[in-house]
Design a protein around this motif. Structure first.
Motif, PDB file in Angstrom:
ATOM      1  N   ARG A 125     -15.980 -32.938 -15.570  1.00  0.00           N
ATOM      2  CA  ARG A 125     -14.816 -33.517 -14.886  1.00  0.00           C
ATOM      3  C   ARG A 125     -15.175 -34.417 -13.710  1.00  0.00           C
ATOM      4  O   ARG A 125     -14.318 -35.147 -13.202  1.00  0.00           O
ATOM      5  CB  ARG A 125     -13.873 -32.395 -14.409  1.00  0.00           C
ATOM      6  CG  ARG A 125     -13.234 -31.574 -15.534  1.00  0.00           C
ATOM      7  CD  ARG A 125     -12.347 -32.418 -16.456  1.00  0.00           C
ATOM      8  NE  ARG A 125     -11.424 -33.258 -15.713  1.00  0.00           N
ATOM      9  CZ  ARG A 125     -10.243 -32.860 -15.255  1.00  0.00           C
ATOM     10  NH1 ARG A 125      -9.812 -31.628 -15.485  1.00  0.00           N
ATOM     11  NH2 ARG A 125      -9.473 -33.683 -14.592  1.00  0.00           N
ATOM     12  N   THR A 148     -12.669 -38.667 -17.333  1.00  0.00           N
ATOM     13  CA  THR A 148     -13.754 -37.702 -17.531  1.00  0.00           C
ATOM     14  C   THR A 148     -13.535 -36.925 -18.825  1.00  0.00           C
ATOM     15  O   THR A 148     -12.659 -37.280 -19.618  1.00  0.00           O
ATOM     16  CB  THR A 148     -13.823 -36.744 -16.315  1.00  0.00           C
ATOM     17  OG1 THR A 148     -12.564 -36.071 -16.170  1.00  0.00           O
ATOM     18  CG2 THR A 148     -14.132 -37.517 -15.036  1.00  0.00           C
ATOM     19  N   ARG A 149     -14.295 -35.862 -19.030  1.00  0.00           N
ATOM     20  CA  ARG A 149     -14.242 -35.117 -20.295  1.00  0.00           C
ATOM     21  C   ARG A 149     -13.494 -33.796 -20.153  1.00  0.00           C
ATOM     22  O   ARG A 149     -13.661 -33.086 -19.172  1.00  0.00           O
ATOM     23  CB  ARG A 149     -15.680 -34.808 -20.766  1.00  0.00           C
ATOM     24  CG  ARG A 149     -16.416 -35.990 -21.359  1.00  0.00           C
ATOM     25  CD  ARG A 149     -15.992 -36.277 -22.803  1.00  0.00           C
ATOM     26  NE  ARG A 149     -16.369 -35.192 -23.697  1.00  0.00           N
ATOM     27  CZ  ARG A 149     -17.581 -35.036 -24.235  1.00  0.00           C
ATOM     28  NH1 ARG A 149     -18.556 -35.893 -23.952  1.00  0.00           N
ATOM     29  NH2 ARG A 149     -17.822 -34.041 -25.051  1.00  0.00           N
ATOM     30  N   LYS A 150     -12.695 -33.457 -21.163  1.00  0.00           N
ATOM     31  CA  LYS A 150     -11.962 -32.190 -21.188  1.00  0.00           C
ATOM     32  C   LYS A 150     -12.943 -31.027 -21.391  1.00  0.00           C
ATOM     33  O   LYS A 150     -13.902 -31.139 -22.157  1.00  0.00           O
ATOM     34  CB  LYS A 150     -10.958 -32.240 -22.339  1.00  0.00           C
ATOM     35  CG  LYS A 150     -10.083 -31.014 -22.457  1.00  0.00           C
ATOM     36  CD  LYS A 150      -9.170 -31.131 -23.673  1.00  0.00           C
ATOM     37  CE  LYS A 150      -8.373 -29.836 -23.865  1.00  0.00           C
ATOM     38  NZ  LYS A 150      -7.587 -29.852 -25.108  1.00  0.00           N
ATOM     39  N   VAL A 151     -12.668 -29.909 -20.716  1.00  0.00           N
ATOM     40  CA  VAL A 151     -13.546 -28.735 -20.836  1.00  0.00           C
ATOM     41  C   VAL A 151     -13.152 -27.873 -22.033  1.00  0.00           C
ATOM     42  O   VAL A 151     -14.007 -27.419 -22.800  1.00  0.00           O
ATOM     43  CB  VAL A 151     -13.498 -27.896 -19.528  1.00  0.00           C
ATOM     44  CG1 VAL A 151     -14.302 -26.604 -19.687  1.00  0.00           C
ATOM     45  CG2 VAL A 151     -14.020 -28.720 -18.358  1.00  0.00           C
ATOM     46  N   GLY A 152     -11.833 -27.650 -22.216  1.00  0.00           N
ATOM     47  CA  GLY A 152     -11.359 -26.821 -23.326  1.00  0.00           C
ATOM     48  C   GLY A 152     -11.804 -27.374 -24.679  1.00  0.00           C
ATOM     49  O   GLY A 152     -11.720 -28.573 -24.914  1.00  0.00           O
ATOM     50  N   THR A 154     -14.774 -27.592 -25.751  1.00  0.00           N
ATOM     51  CA  THR A 154     -16.151 -28.108 -25.712  1.00  0.00           C
ATOM     52  C   THR A 154     -17.108 -27.139 -26.402  1.00  0.00           C
ATOM     53  O   THR A 154     -16.966 -25.926 -26.305  1.00  0.00           O
ATOM     54  CB  THR A 154     -16.597 -28.255 -24.234  1.00  0.00           C
ATOM     55  OG1 THR A 154     -15.658 -29.069 -23.558  1.00  0.00           O
ATOM     56  CG2 THR A 154     -17.959 -28.884 -24.123  1.00  0.00           C
ATOM     57  N   CYS A 177     -13.832 -22.763 -24.951  1.00  0.00           N
ATOM     58  CA  CYS A 177     -15.135 -23.345 -25.323  1.00  0.00           C
ATOM     59  C   CYS A 177     -15.691 -22.603 -26.540  1.00  0.00           C
ATOM     60  O   CYS A 177     -15.503 -21.400 -26.691  1.00  0.00           O
ATOM     61  CB  CYS A 177     -16.122 -23.222 -24.163  1.00  0.00           C
ATOM     62  SG  CYS A 177     -15.658 -24.204 -22.719  1.00  0.00           S
TER      63      CYS A 177
END
Length: 328
Positions: A125, A148-152, A154, A177
């Motif tokens: 993020r 940015t990039r999503k965490v869920g 991943t 994740c």
């Protein structure tokens, strides 16, 4: 124990403090009238006078009792180490000579796992970079911060599914994740997919979290081939030891787009952090604070102190990494 015996171990030797110790541990060490190892030019004369009397050394993972110092202490019988990692202490020499080495396992698991999750969140993020963006007044002059990039959802690969690795996985599951792992051996009681090499794991995931122990066996385990397998969209998180990563390759790939980002708490030559790494905006850099909470450091001190007291009482260790030799 009478005050006259405070500095004696079970066989009459002295306690040596090696490097700075946390205050709680220092207070216990001080009860035993310790010798304190000086640095620089004074060290040689100090060792000439006192080396033969030292039976126990108390140190930290950061300082340790390296090959040269251990060799200079002919009657050393135990090294009490504050910290889980013992890679700064010469374990091979300790084993050969029957010198016991203890550590402080388990109690730092939660805090280090929390740190790994924080680094992963930041790597994806970019929160620390976004904070800098606001502080530098760039939001007003340059407009919105980059996406940015999503965490869920991943895919997270955990290299080293020991206590800390498992605690990281448990924290990331509620984020959605998808966890996979590589270990020296497959872990029987987990359902996560297993990959038979670090390269194979890196190829299959978006984020690689490094949670192996340090030392010669894992030196540069994450080499250029592993980092390259992670790829230009991949992220690295390291809460292990700096020695596990090929730092030069890591810096180069982060600087040239070979990796998307990283979150690091440890480095090859601490406290030195390469200038090129410090200049990059796609890396979160922490000063080795994984276990750095009051509660955890106090618990670690208590374990180290208990090992010291036990050894001085009967020559055994509560948390041996290397067992002390039997002395009759």
């Amino acid at each position: 124990m009478s005050s006259g015996d405070h500095h004696a171990s079970s066989s009459g030797g002295r306690v040596l403090a090696v490097g700075p110790l946390p205050p709680w541990l220092q207070a216990v060490v001080d009860k035993h009238d310790p010798l304190v190892l000086p640095g620089g030019a004074e060290r040689e004369a100090f060792l000439a006078e006192h080396a033969a009397s030292v039976h126990v050394a108390v140190t930290t993972s950061f300082t340790g009792v390296g090959s040269e110092l251990m060799a200079a202490l002919p009657n050393l019988r135990a090294v009490i180490n504050f910290g889980t990692g013992c890679d700064s202490t010469d374990l091979a020499q300790a084993e050969r000579r029957g010198i016991g080495v203890s550590n402080t396992p388990d109690v730092l698991t939660d805090c280090v796992a929390d740190t790994a999750v924080a680094l992963l969140l930041d790597a994806l993020r970019g929160f620390a970079a976004a904070d800098r963006y606001v502080r530098q007044g760039r939001w007003e002059t340059e407009g919105p911060f980059r996406l940015t990039r999503k965490v869920g959802g991943t895919r997270v690969g955990i290299l080293g599914l020991g206590r800390i690795g498992r605690a990281v996985a448990a924290r990331l599951e509620p984020f959605g994740c998808r966890i996979a792992y590589h270990n020296r051996r497959r872990v029987a009681d987990v359902g996560y997919p297993y990959y038979d090499s670090p390269v194979a794991l890196a190829e299959a995931v978006d984020v690689l979290v490094v949670a192996v122990t340090g030392g010669p066996e894992t030196a540069r385990l994450v080499d250029r081939s592993v980092l390259t397998a992670l790829g230009p969209d991949g992220y690295l998180v390291n809460v292990s030891r700096g020695s596990v990563i090929d730092e030069e390759a890591l810096v180069e790939l982060l600087a040239t787009g070979g990796l998307a980002g990283a979150g690091l708490d440890v480095y090859t030559n601490e406290p030195h952090v390469p200038e090129r790494l410090r200049e990059l905006d796609n890396v979160m850099l922490l000063p080795h604070v994984g276990s750095g909470t009051v509660e955890t450091r106090k618990a670690m001190s208590d374990i180290a102190a208990a090992n010291l007291e036990q050894f001085l009482k009967d020559g055994t260790l509560l948390n041996p990494v290397v067992e002390p030799a039997e002395t009759n």
